[in-house]
Write a protein that holds these residues in place. Structure first.
Motif, PDB file in Angstrom:
ATOM      1  N   ILE A 113      63.111 -34.037  30.564  1.00 25.43           N
ATOM      2  CA  ILE A 113      63.378 -33.013  29.560  1.00 25.43           C
ATOM      3  C   ILE A 113      62.376 -33.190  28.420  1.00 25.43           C
ATOM      4  O   ILE A 113      62.199 -34.296  27.912  1.00 25.43           O
TER       5      ILE A 113
ATOM      6  N   TYR B 244      66.191 -22.222  38.632  1.00 26.66           N
ATOM      7  CA  TYR B 244      66.575 -23.605  38.914  1.00 26.66           C
ATOM      8  C   TYR B 244      67.040 -23.903  40.334  1.00 26.66           C
ATOM      9  O   TYR B 244      67.264 -25.065  40.660  1.00 26.66           O
TER      10      TYR B 244
ATOM     11  N   ALA C 186      71.313 -33.084  36.595  1.00 28.46           N
ATOM     12  CA  ALA C 186      69.865 -33.106  36.766  1.00 28.46           C
ATOM     13  C   ALA C 186      69.285 -34.506  36.675  1.00 28.46           C
ATOM     14  O   ALA C 186      68.171 -34.683  36.226  1.00 28.46           O
TER      15      ALA C 186
ATOM     16  N   ASP D  30      66.535 -36.830  32.062  1.00 31.69           N
ATOM     17  CA  ASP D  30      67.852 -36.203  31.992  1.00 31.69           C
ATOM     18  C   ASP D  30      68.811 -37.079  32.786  1.00 31.69           C
ATOM     19  O   ASP D  30      68.651 -37.254  33.981  1.00 31.69           O
TER      20      ASP D  30
ATOM     21  N   ASN E  84      59.995 -26.708  34.573  1.00 37.43           N
ATOM     22  CA  ASN E  84      60.105 -25.272  34.331  1.00 37.43           C
ATOM     23  C   ASN E  84      58.799 -24.844  33.651  1.00 37.43           C
ATOM     24  O   ASN E  84      58.736 -24.583  32.453  1.00 37.43           O
TER      25      ASN E  84
ATOM     26  N   VAL F 125      63.196 -28.202  30.584  1.00 36.01           N
ATOM     27  CA  VAL F 125      62.909 -29.056  31.736  1.00 36.01           C
ATOM     28  C   VAL F 125      61.403 -29.036  31.998  1.00 36.01           C
ATOM     29  O   VAL F 125      60.788 -27.969  32.068  1.00 36.01           O
TER      30      VAL F 125
ATOM     31  N   LEU G 236      65.308 -35.670  36.363  1.00 33.52           N
ATOM     32  CA  LEU G 236      64.358 -34.701  35.826  1.00 33.52           C
ATOM     33  C   LEU G 236      63.975 -35.103  34.409  1.00 33.52           C
ATOM     34  O   LEU G 236      64.735 -35.763  33.703  1.00 33.52           O
TER      35      LEU G 236
END
Length: 163
Positions: free
Chosen positions: A155, A26, A150, A145, A125, A122, A153
């Protein structure tokens, strides 16, 4: 590498694994300083110990006798039908060796009454998203998010239906 239930003596090693893994995963998304703040808050020894003692939960480690290669923590809802995987992390140097798959399988075995596994990941990711998809999870929905760590971002809420 074998999977076993974590104990209090594992918590310092679990914390070190989480800090290392979070920075590797991260830092580019949140920045190293924010990752340090998150890991200090979310992965403190006190929080890990509370998870270890929580009812209807399972806290696992992947252990080779010298080092922990991964960890997972999941908790069942009140009726036991939905299990939420809150953490599943594999040390960067231990990834792609089947440890994540072993941890996931043990989580499934630990909750025989479960009908659904749930987790959040995420969107950015990519390796985690690919891992969960390859292991039977589908994206149920997505949300921005809005937490302080965060904001902005996306999710993914992912689910896997069990037997």
């Amino acid at each position: 590498m074998f999977i076993r239930t974590a104990s209090e003596r594992d918590l310092a090693a679990v914390r070190a694994l989480l800090v290392e893994t979070w920075h590797a995963t991260y830092d580019d998304l949140y920045g190293p300083e924010r990752v340090t703040q998150i890991t200090d808050e979310w992965h403190s020894l006190a929080k890990l110990k509370a998870n270890l003692e929580r009812p209807r939960s399972e806290f696992l480690v992947a252990d080779d006798g010298k080092t922990l290669g991964g960890m997972a923590y999941a908790k069942a809802g009140d009726d036991g039908k939905i299990v939420t995987i809150h953490q599943l992390y594999v040390r960067p140097t231990s990834q792609r060796l089947g440890i994540g798959r072993m941890l996931l399988a043990e989580i499934e075995d630990s909750f025989p009454e479960a009908k659904t596994l749930h987790l959040e990941v995420v969107e950015d990711n990519h390796s985690a998203v690919a891992f969960y998809r390859a292991n039977g999870f589908v994206i149920a929905d997505r949300q921005e998010d809005k937490t302080t760590h965060a904001s902005g971002l996306v999710i993914f809420n992912c689910e896997k239906q069990l037997g």
